[in-house]
Design a protein around this motif. Sequence first.
Motif, mmCIF file in Angstrom:
data_model
loop_
_atom_site.group_PDB
_atom_site.id
_atom_site.type_symbol
_atom_site.label_atom_id
_atom_site.label_comp_id
_atom_site.label_asym_id
_atom_site.label_seq_id
_atom_site.Cartn_x
_atom_site.Cartn_y
_atom_site.Cartn_z
ATOM 1 N N GLU A 1 0.517 -0.864 -1.624
ATOM 2 C CA GLU A 1 0.562 -1.756 -0.762
ATOM 3 C C GLU A 1 0.154 -3.254 -1.357
ATOM 4 O O GLU A 1 0.792 -4.063 -1.000
ATOM 5 C CB GLU A 1 -0.801 -1.489 0.437
ATOM 6 C CG GLU A 1 -0.248 -0.071 1.146
ATOM 7 C CD GLU A 1 -1.461 0.098 2.085
ATOM 8 O OE1 GLU A 1 -2.597 -0.729 2.290
ATOM 9 O OE2 GLU A 1 -1.274 1.108 3.056
ATOM 10 N N PRO B 1 -8.416 3.935 -2.071
ATOM 11 C CA PRO B 1 -7.840 5.181 -1.793
ATOM 12 C C PRO B 1 -6.623 5.457 -2.425
ATOM 13 O O PRO B 1 -5.664 4.287 -2.473
ATOM 14 C CB PRO B 1 -7.907 5.420 -0.299
ATOM 15 C CG PRO B 1 -8.737 4.397 0.118
ATOM 16 C CD PRO B 1 -8.739 3.296 -0.568
ATOM 17 N N TRP B 2 -6.477 6.575 -3.135
ATOM 18 C CA TRP B 2 -5.304 6.816 -4.220
ATOM 19 C C TRP B 2 -3.842 6.588 -3.547
ATOM 20 O O TRP B 2 -2.967 6.113 -3.966
ATOM 21 C CB TRP B 2 -5.195 7.871 -4.640
ATOM 22 C CG TRP B 2 -4.804 9.374 -3.930
ATOM 23 C CD1 TRP B 2 -6.150 10.167 -3.359
ATOM 24 C CD2 TRP B 2 -3.700 9.628 -3.614
ATOM 25 N NE1 TRP B 2 -5.520 11.156 -2.630
ATOM 26 C CE2 TRP B 2 -4.207 10.878 -2.641
ATOM 27 C CE3 TRP B 2 -2.207 9.763 -3.589
ATOM 28 C CZ2 TRP B 2 -3.120 11.877 -2.152
ATOM 29 C CZ3 TRP B 2 -1.472 10.249 -3.299
ATOM 30 C CH2 TRP B 2 -1.973 11.443 -2.326
ATOM 31 N N GLN B 3 -3.855 6.775 -2.165
ATOM 32 C CA GLN B 3 -2.774 6.710 -1.260
ATOM 33 C C GLN B 3 -2.066 5.044 -1.324
ATOM 34 O O GLN B 3 -0.915 4.957 -1.249
ATOM 35 C CB GLN B 3 -2.773 7.183 0.091
ATOM 36 C CG GLN B 3 -3.121 8.668 0.323
ATOM 37 C CD GLN B 3 -4.455 8.988 0.458
ATOM 38 O OE1 GLN B 3 -5.309 8.196 0.024
ATOM 39 N NE2 GLN B 3 -4.827 9.942 1.213
ATOM 40 N N SER B 4 -2.812 4.239 -1.490
ATOM 41 C CA SER B 4 -2.652 2.732 -1.197
ATOM 42 C C SER B 4 -2.667 2.047 -2.713
ATOM 43 O O SER B 4 -2.323 1.065 -2.919
ATOM 44 C CB SER B 4 -3.211 2.087 -0.225
ATOM 45 O OG SER B 4 -4.685 2.108 -0.374
ATOM 46 N N PRO C 1 -4.249 16.348 -5.440
ATOM 47 C CA PRO C 1 -3.353 16.863 -4.344
ATOM 48 C C PRO C 1 -2.146 17.238 -4.705
ATOM 49 O O PRO C 1 -1.429 18.077 -3.653
ATOM 50 C CB PRO C 1 -3.400 15.161 -3.625
ATOM 51 C CG PRO C 1 -3.617 14.451 -4.688
ATOM 52 C CD PRO C 1 -4.516 15.064 -5.508
ATOM 53 N N ASN D 1 -14.088 8.788 -2.973
ATOM 54 C CA ASN D 1 -12.433 8.515 -2.903
ATOM 55 C C ASN D 1 -11.892 9.187 -3.997
ATOM 56 O O ASN D 1 -10.637 9.371 -3.880
ATOM 57 C CB ASN D 1 -12.213 7.047 -3.116
ATOM 58 C CG ASN D 1 -12.321 6.252 -1.918
ATOM 59 O OD1 ASN D 1 -12.384 6.655 -0.712
ATOM 60 N ND2 ASN D 1 -12.741 4.857 -2.034
ATOM 61 N N SER E 1 0.626 7.716 -7.577
ATOM 62 C CA SER E 1 1.245 8.225 -6.340
ATOM 63 C C SER E 1 1.616 9.834 -6.750
ATOM 64 O O SER E 1 1.773 10.469 -5.849
ATOM 65 C CB SER E 1 2.300 7.423 -5.745
ATOM 66 O OG SER E 1 3.220 7.198 -6.768
ATOM 67 N N THR E 2 2.071 9.750 -7.987
ATOM 68 C CA THR E 2 2.529 11.191 -8.475
ATOM 69 C C THR E 2 1.368 12.404 -8.759
ATOM 70 O O THR E 2 1.518 13.333 -8.312
ATOM 71 C CB THR E 2 2.909 10.834 -9.714
ATOM 72 O OG1 THR E 2 4.337 9.887 -9.659
ATOM 73 C CG2 THR E 2 3.760 12.210 -10.496
ATOM 74 N N GLY F 1 -2.170 11.588 -7.854
ATOM 75 C CA GLY F 1 -3.457 11.179 -7.013
ATOM 76 C C GLY F 1 -4.423 10.897 -8.004
ATOM 77 O O GLY F 1 -4.321 10.518 -9.181
ATOM 78 N N HIS G 1 -9.339 12.619 0.631
ATOM 79 C CA HIS G 1 -8.010 12.432 0.949
ATOM 80 C C HIS G 1 -6.826 13.451 0.094
ATOM 81 O O HIS G 1 -5.888 12.976 -0.545
ATOM 82 C CB HIS G 1 -7.336 10.856 0.665
ATOM 83 C CG HIS G 1 -8.275 9.695 0.969
ATOM 84 N ND1 HIS G 1 -8.344 9.533 2.241
ATOM 85 C CD2 HIS G 1 -9.353 9.219 0.331
ATOM 86 C CE1 HIS G 1 -9.483 8.885 2.230
ATOM 87 N NE2 HIS G 1 -10.070 8.246 1.110
ATOM 88 N N GLY G 2 -7.426 14.534 0.142
ATOM 89 C CA GLY G 2 -6.446 15.617 -0.438
ATOM 90 C C GLY G 2 -7.185 16.198 -1.575
ATOM 91 O O GLY G 2 -6.496 17.225 -2.144
#
Length: 462
Positions: free
Chosen positions: A267, A260-263, A196, A187, A41-42, A44, A191-192
């Motif tokens: 999650e 995807p790196w956001q999750s 990112p 992926n 999350s830091t 990507g 997503h940025g």
Amino acid sequence: MKNTSSDEGLKRELSTSQLSMIAMGMAIGTGLFLGSGLAISTAGPSVLISYTIGAFIVILLMGCLAEMTVAYPTSGSFGTIADKYLHPMVGFLVRYSYWIAQVLAIGVEISAIAIYMKYWFPEVPGIVWIIVFAAVLIYVNATSVNAFATFEYWFSMIKVSAIVAFILLGAYVLFGTSGHENVGAQNLVDHGGFMPFGVKGMWIAVFISLFSFLGTELVAVTAGEAKDPDVAVPKALKATVFRLSGFYVLTMAIMLMIVPWQSAGIEESPFVKVMEILNIPGASGVMNFIVLTAALSSMNGQLYASSRTMYSLSSEKFAPAILGKLNKKGVPTMALAVSTIGIVIATLVNALFPGSSYAFMMGISMFGSLFTWLVIFVSHLSFRKRWEKMGGRKLPVRMIGFPYLTILGGLLLLSLMITAWFTDFKIMLQFGIPWLLFLSIAYFVMKKKTQKSDVLQDKKTV
């Protein structure tokens, strides 16, 4: 029991394969299995670069450590070397910092174990599992070094097997005939983009990645009980670092291509995600067993490392002589006993101060480990020059690129520790710097008392 002032009472029973698995077991922690979510999350997808840089620093560290450990295969390891080639005070600081880092980490791991057991036994109080598992692992460590190594070998085998299984299952999801949508190399750039959060995010994630490799230095501590340290230690260190580097980078790449790196790791664990995609039943239960094993393995190794470090401090008269006593099987049981204080601290914190007090424990623990790494780099600069000047024997392993790669490794590590001040990890320095000041005062007080004692002893002799 007998008292000894050196490592001669320790039993040299550890094989090369055991040393390798011990180091890997210490370095493969719950963070990887739970998704390394913070690093991802830091940074990507650029976290792959972060882990590669982190692995590079550790490779340089292990090169320096392997050379020095072969020269001085003792339980004091980097502390003994810092004492001899830098200053006795530095040896004092690094050994006590490493000891407290391991002791507090024991408390964190045993607390985590209590939480993991609630998955299967929600009605049983956590204190019960703290007492049960602490008793078992203390007994294992007190029995013999071979008993410790055997348990650690199989703990590590479970974790390594889990990683290999994940890599194979992940490869099947990515390249198999099942045709899963929304998975693949895209992926890494969707997503940025690949980076990112820019270079800043990637660099901060390098610092986070170092925590994944903490524990590899334990091989140096085990050198005092290795069968053939000239061969076993450098071989174990090299094999461990390259295997870990491959495991971490490959596992992270598969994670990011599947989830995807956001999750990823936020999650739910990417390990669980792969199991769900393949319809493997009981995914969460399997995951809980793996992280439980990871915590037990880490605690087992930390008990060993802290007891041997305290034994070394006693041998150098930096701790009470009673902590240098060995039982009939060559185990420093008194040093082991005092090192279990982390379990007591964890139990009290668990009961009285849940939450915020762990910040102090983790801050000192993180600082102690990274301070140890920094001292290893600095020690190597002095060690090589003085070893050659004194005409020491030709060592079977030598750090390449000396002194440039040693300096590079030290500067990279120092810059990352400074970087921590500008992140949420500044708590490491906020607690670590006062800790060093406290130890420095303690060193001078103990040195003054020792000098007075020696003077009185000389007068009695006369």
